[in-house]
Design an enzyme around this catalytic site. Structure first.
Site, PDB file in Angstrom:
ATOM      1  N   SER A 223      -4.985  -1.069  42.856  1.00  0.00           N
ATOM      2  CA  SER A 223      -5.995  -0.667  43.833  1.00  0.00           C
ATOM      3  C   SER A 223      -7.321  -0.256  43.212  1.00  0.00           C
ATOM      4  CB  SER A 223      -5.460   0.491  44.687  1.00  0.00           C
ATOM      5  OG  SER A 223      -4.375   0.056  45.476  1.00  0.00           O
TER       6      SER A 223
ATOM      7  N   GLU B 169     -13.576  -0.922 -29.145  1.00  0.00           N
ATOM      8  CA  GLU B 169     -13.489  -2.350 -28.857  1.00  0.00           C
ATOM      9  C   GLU B 169     -14.161  -3.260 -29.881  1.00  0.00           C
ATOM     10  OE1 GLU B 169     -11.910  -3.913 -26.200  1.00  0.00           O
ATOM     11  OE2 GLU B 169     -11.018  -1.952 -25.876  1.00  0.00           O
TER      12      GLU B 169
END
Length: 881
Positions: free
Chosen positions: A466, A100
């Site tokens: 129920s 780089e």
């Protein structure tokens, strides 16, 4: 003479031209720095502070574990593991410089050649150019700027680069660069990339691998060794050549590196057990509180759920759904002569294409290419579906069920054979809680998460039928009724409403106990009439149901309101624990990436006194068990190391690959697993008592009769007399429930269609839901000693008092007559929003705690100063709505 004049004029012109050019050069020489300085003065106020980038953030996936440390879910694909400059291997630094910015340590942050290339790039829109940015310029771009390619952005990048060079050292700049640069596959920075591509720490990377990583910043997708290995190899070898050219490596190192293969060993985490409903509700809860960033926090979240219990719950639900499908017949093939790859596998049901139909069997091919045979015993159930209440005759041969090229579902059986199946249209859910703490033992949200992500255990508001009756009867017991109180089961009419019992019979005067275990509707209605709907709704609200979703009519007695399975499990926990209201929770601990404790649940206990009396012994035992586990782990590690050495020295070198890998590939998924420190509990606080001890015991005893002689008598097959519960079925059997408990476990099962439709006239709670509960509880109660709800007040707690409030023009008046003997007139008080669930822990930067830290081999990552964190508190994040 004329010739001399012409020569003089020419000389004069040339001298003037030279002077003009010299003046222009001077002007330009002064204009460029002045212009540059002016531009810098213009942009300087808008440039960000360099101090903001002193640290990089750690980012790792969010991992979710069961209570027995099985990885059950993982979210997030970003990896960022910051390093310090001293942790960067020298060869890796050289590789990035060669690739780089070879003059990085010489220039002042700006490359004139790079600027020229950048201008050309903007003008020509040439994507092939790299931009020529220095490492410093890339730091400016990565930390502060967008990736857009404009002249303005490039100028800003230049000035930022100069500012960075002025304020930071070269080592700091390089460290920022290698921590932020994107290297593909979700990896940001070199440590993350080394882990992602090679499952290695930085110290174990070879020169070839370092060069491969250094080649990625230019174009992470183009030079990705996974997607484009040949192009990546070319780029790698060029970088290796540059390293040799710059004197970073020797010729021998160069040759060895160039001849190395790509050698990728991707970091691929695999779940130990896939439990998506639990994982998703954990993710959703954390994201709701902390935002999407929590998925990259690196947190390790341990739940209250044991993986074996969860697996048993999922299997029980699946068995119940398949049993319902068998009872109601075969709906036919999913498709015919369509591509098999278009169909997804759900649960244990694999799509298969029929290739041959015999008289009493058929052959089919799976997506894997495997050929399977389904014999008659695996398909004879397939009577034709006609309606919820009607099915056809039993088939005589396979051709009545399937045809060639049909797409069907096949299920593997325990004996190695295959069975015909079909994707259930019916759905089911299960919630199991620890009655003492509210901890979730297991939770199933539906048939299959891939098929439907809707979590019915938390989000499924259905009529409880129920199963609500015990709550109403409990309100009567609180009002002074007893189990042997006589209540009429004779016909009743309320206005135009003429309710009836499910069997349409009337038993006359019966005891309250019998009215409940036989689930007599008319007894329930009369009790609700006697105690008052308002008082009943208030108590149901205390049980954990939502008062706003309960009717204000007598239909409440028959379960006409709405509740979720989680709420019903919470309510029945009160019967199991002797009358206390516990708060359900499912997150036990939260750890950060370094295994430091961030959060520890400390739920309100049904018997805090009992828990605290044993606290010292429990914590001591936890330490002993933890130390023993460390000794066992160290012993195992030494044995593996010895075996590895022996294998390495043996002639059969090929067989040592895996052993060598364990020492070289030291940053694989296993290195990131939760290695929690020893758990140490603190004193618990008491959960509120909402029922008198006697009332809780009496109701638990009646619900035990439901199993022994009532509508859930089928559960006697478990061979236990220490279980109780209640069946529930709504009108037209649109919902089937069973809510049951043991002193150590409260579990609720629901079954029904997502769009309420009749499941069939015989699909009662005792038929559809109870068998699922039995399958699950059989495993949970194995080896559990016989025990029952205590009539004594173990916790020495008092029943909480309810304040009755009256709305007036002067404010809200409270009635404290039941709490105090003070006869002074009531005064208006300000209202306060009731918190039905504990609040989430507040985020904080203070993560200090006294918990012992885990011994592990993970290196010390540079953790950001302001990570997602919570201080250990006493309340857990609530269940998601």
């Amino acid at each position: 003479m004329a010739k001399k004049n012409a020569t003089a004029r020419l000389i004069h012109f040339l001298v003037g031209l030279f002077v003009a050019c010299l003046a222009l050069a001077v002007i330009l020489a002064l204009a460029v720095p002045i212009g540059f300085y002016g531009m810098a003065m213009y942009l300087s106020p808008t440039l960000p502070s360099i101090q903001e980038i002193k640290t990089a953030n750690l980012e790792m996936p969010l991992q979710i574990y069961s209570s027995d440390d099985k990885l059950i879910g993982q979210y997030g694909n970003r990896l960022s593991l910051p390093v310090t400059f001293d942790e960067i291997p020298e060869d890796l630094t050289h590789a990035f410089l060669a690739a780089e910015d070879a003059s990085f340590f010489q220039h002042s942050g700006i490359s004139i050649k790079g600027l020229g290339r950048a201008v050309t790039e903007v003008v020509t829109d040439d994507d092939s150019q790299t931009g020529g940015s220095t490492i410093t310029m890339q730091v400016a771009k990565n930390y502060f700027l967008s990736p857009e390619r404009t002249l303005n952005r490039k100028l800003t990048e230049l000035f930022l680069a100069r500012k960075i060079e002025d304020e930071l050292s070269k080592n700091d700049i390089l460290t920022l660069y290698v921590n932020k640069i994107y290297l593909g596959e979700g990896a940001y920075g070199i440590r993350a990339a080394a882990k992602k591509y090679y499952s290695k720490s930085l110290d174990n990377l070879t020169i070839a691998e370092m060069a491969m990583l250094a080649g990625l910043p230019k174009a992470p997708s183009k030079y990705n060794p996974v997607a484009n290995p040949s192009r990546a190899l070319t780029r790698r070898n060029w970088i290796i050549g540059r390293m040799h050219e710059l004197g970073y490596i020797t010729q021998a190192q160069h040759d060895e590196a160039v001849n190395s293969p790509v050698g990728i060993k991707l970091y691929q985490e695999k779940l130990d057990v896939n439990m998506p409903y639990l994982a998703e509700m954990t993710r959703a809860t954390l994201v709701e509180r902390y935002g999407e960033q929590v998925m990259h926090s690196g947190w390790r979240v341990r739940l209250t759920v044991d993986s074996k219990a969860q697996t048993a719950a999922e299997a029980a639900i699946l068995t119940g759904l398949v049993a319902y499908e068998h009872r109601h017949g075969w709906r036919g093939a999913e498709a015919n002569d369509e591509p098999l790859e278009n169909f997804q596998r759900y649960s244990n049901m694999s799509p298969a294409k029929v290739t041959k139909v015999n008289s009493r069997s058929f052959e089919a091919i799976l997506q894997s290419g495997e050929s399977v045979t389904v014999n008659w015993s695996g398909m004879s159930w397939a009577r034709k579906y006609i309606s919820a209440n009607r099915i056809g005759y039993y088939p005589n041969n396979a051709s009545q069920i399937v045809s060639k090229n049909d797409i069907v579902r096949v299920i593997p059986t325990a004996n190695g054979n295959w069975q015909l199946g079909q994707i259930p249209k019916i759905q089911g859910s299960l919630v199991s809680l620890n009655p003492e703490t509210g901890a979730v033992n297991a939770l199933v949200g539906g048939f299959d998460f891939k098929h439907s992500k809707f979590n019915r255990a938390l989000q499924g508001w259905r009529q409880p039928g129920s199963t609500i009756k015990p709550l109403v009867y409990t309100a009567a017991l609180e009002k002074g009724y007893r189990p042997d109180s006589i209540v009429s089961d004779r016909p009743i009419q309320v206005g135009d409403w003429k309710p009836k019992n499910s069997d349409e019979r009337f038993l006359g005067d019966i005891t309250l106990r019998r009215g409940l275990y036989l689930s007599r509707n008319l007894v329930s209605i009369r009790l609700l009439q006697a105690i008052g709907i308002s008082d009943a709704r208030n108590l149901l609200d205390e049980f954990g149901l939502d008062k706003e979703k309960l009717p204000t009519t007598l239909s409440l007695a028959l379960g006409a309101g709405q509740a979720t399975p989680l709420q019903m499990a919470t309510a029945y926990s009160t019967f199991a624990n002797g009358g206390h209201r516990v708060q359900p929770y499912f997150i036990e601990q939260i750890y950060n990436y370094k295994n430091e404790l961030l959060f520890q649940a400390n739920p309100l206990q049904a018997c805090a006194l009992c828990f605290n009396e044993q606290l010292e012994a429990v914590n001591k035992n936890l330490i002993e068990e933890y130390n023993k586990s460390l000794e066992d782990e160290n012993s195992t590690t030494e044995e593996l190391a010895t075996e590895s050495t022996e294998l390495e020295n043996s002639e059969n070198v090929e067989e040592t690959d895996e052993a060598i890998d364990l020492t070289v590939y030291d940053a694989g998924p296993q290195s990131d697993r939760l290695k929690a420190p020893v758990v140490q509990y603190i004193a618990a606080k008491q959960a509120p008592r909402i029922l008198k001890p006697r009332v809780a015991f009496e109701m638990a005893d009646i619900l035990r009769d439901v199993v022994q002689r009532g509508t859930a008598v089928r559960a006697k097959a478990l061979g236990r007399d220490d279980i109780g519960g209640k069946t529930g079925t709504t009108n037209e059997a649109k919902d089937a429930w069973f809510a049951g408990f043991h002193p150590t476990n409260a579990t609720v099962v629901w079954m029904g269609f997502d769009q309420p439709t009749s499941m069939g006239r015989r699909e009662y709670g005792g038929v559809a839901a109870l068998p699922v509960w039995m399958d699950f509880m059989k495993a949970q109660l194995k080896d559990t000693p016989n025990q029952w709800v205590s009539i004594n007040n173990r916790s020495k707690s008092k029943k909480q008092q309810q304040q009755i409030i009256e709305m007036t023009d002067n404010g809200i008046i409270t009635d404290d007559d039941d709490i105090s003997d003070n006869s002074a007139p009531a005064k208006p008080v300000k209202t306060q929003i009731q918190q039905r669930k504990p609040t989430l822990p507040e985020p904080t930067t203070d993560t200090s705690n006294s918990a012992a830290q885990a011994n592990n081999n993970r290196s010390n990552d540079s953790v950001p100063q302001n990570p997602l964190s919570v201080t250990p508190v006493q309340r857990i994040p609530p269940m998601p709505e």
